[in-house]
Design a protein around this motif. Structure first.
Motif, PDB file in Angstrom:
ATOM      1  N   ALA A   6       0.853  -1.188   0.000  1.00  0.00           N
ATOM      2  CA  ALA A   6       0.000   0.000   0.000  1.00  0.00           C
ATOM      3  C   ALA A   6       0.888   1.237   0.000  1.00  0.00           C
ATOM      4  N   PRO A   7       0.549   2.221  -0.832  1.00  0.00           N
ATOM      5  CA  PRO A   7       1.382   3.430  -0.863  1.00  0.00           C
ATOM      6  C   PRO A   7       1.265   4.180   0.460  1.00  0.00           C
ATOM      7  N   LEU A   8       2.383   4.671   0.920  1.00  0.00           N
ATOM      8  CA  LEU A   8       2.407   5.419   2.163  1.00  0.00           C
ATOM      9  C   LEU A   8       1.850   6.822   1.930  1.00  0.00           C
ATOM     10  N   THR A   9       1.171   7.336   2.920  1.00  0.00           N
ATOM     11  CA  THR A   9       0.621   8.683   2.820  1.00  0.00           C
ATOM     12  C   THR A   9       1.759   9.683   2.949  1.00  0.00           C
ATOM     13  N   PRO A  10       1.809  10.662   2.032  1.00  0.00           N
ATOM     14  CA  PRO A  10       2.893  11.652   2.119  1.00  0.00           C
ATOM     15  C   PRO A  10       2.784  12.476   3.402  1.00  0.00           C
ATOM     16  N   GLN A  11       3.914  13.011   3.810  1.00  0.00           N
ATOM     17  CA  GLN A  11       3.979  13.769   5.057  1.00  0.00           C
ATOM     18  C   GLN A  11       3.132  15.039   4.985  1.00  0.00           C
ATOM     19  N   TRP A  12       3.067  15.664   3.821  1.00  0.00           N
ATOM     20  CA  TRP A  12       2.326  16.919   3.730  1.00  0.00           C
ATOM     21  C   TRP A  12       0.827  16.691   3.921  1.00  0.00           C
ATOM     22  N   VAL A  13       0.315  15.493   3.538  1.00  0.00           N
ATOM     23  CA  VAL A  13      -1.094  15.182   3.761  1.00  0.00           C
ATOM     24  C   VAL A  13      -1.346  15.003   5.256  1.00  0.00           C
ATOM     25  N   LEU A  14      -0.421  14.317   5.934  1.00  0.00           N
ATOM     26  CA  LEU A  14      -0.564  14.146   7.378  1.00  0.00           C
ATOM     27  C   LEU A  14      -0.512  15.485   8.100  1.00  0.00           C
ATOM     28  N   ASP A  15       0.350  16.402   7.626  1.00  0.00           N
ATOM     29  CA  ASP A  15       0.457  17.725   8.241  1.00  0.00           C
ATOM     30  C   ASP A  15      -0.827  18.535   8.067  1.00  0.00           C
TER      31      ASP A  15
END
Length: 181
Positions: free
Chosen positions: A5-14
């Motif tokens: 599964a592709p990891l969620t980018p950090q900017w989306v988590l931010d």
């Protein structure tokens, strides 16, 4: 093969998790106009509800806007007069176009009087709207008079008896200009 599964980018988590609020540790006061996150949350919870305007206030605003529409042709008159004066009285394409526009615009404005004011009509401001419409018609008539002034200055209006009667002698000009070849 197992799909990863592709990891969620950090900017989306931010975006979903804003940074924690830092506590104020110094004795320096906030600048004028600055609101911290905690005070803006308090203000958001105590927001006042906007009261809709009454019908009298709405009618007054509509009448004010109708008067702005009614007086708009008067604001164009000085510029039109200057342009007509500068174009001269000879029959040239520019002066003919100016005269054409001087007649076309007011006539179209007169024909569209009701359409210009229909968005402002309501039961409470019918009498005031009639006065604004009359002022609008008056301004358009002034614009037409400006066009007639220009046509008369160009010598295209029949203003003497010899213009209408065949047996009358034409007026003698005071001077003549003869071009030299």
């Amino acid at each position: 093969m197992a799909t990863v599964a592709p990891l969620t980018p950090q900017w989306v988590l931010d975006l979903h998790c804003p940074p924690p609020v830092k506590s104020k540790q110094s004795n320096i006061p906030d600048p004028i106009g600055y609101t911290s996150i905690s005070t803006s949350k308090k203000q958001a919870s105590t927001k006042t509800v906007r009261i809709p305007p009454t019908t009298e206030e709405t009618d007054a605003l509509k009448l004010k806007k109708a008067w702005e529409i009614a007086l708009a042709p008067a604001k164009q008159l000085p510029m039109t007069a200057i342009m007509m004066y500068m174009s001269g009285n000879s029959l040239q394409i520019f002066s003919i176009m100016m005269v054409g526009m001087a007649f076309k615009n007011p006539i179209l404005g007169l024909m569209a009087t009701n359409q210009a004011f229909e968005r402002f009509e309501s039961e409470g401001n019918k009498n005031g709207l009639v006065v604004a419409k009359l002022a609008y018609v008056g301004m358009q008539v002034l614009a037409l008079a400006l066009g007639i002034w220009k046509v008369n200055g160009m010598g295209l209006l029949p203003t003497t008896r010899s213009d209408w009667l065949a047996w009358e002698m034409a007026r003698e000009p005071l001077e003549r200009a003869i071009p030299a070849f």
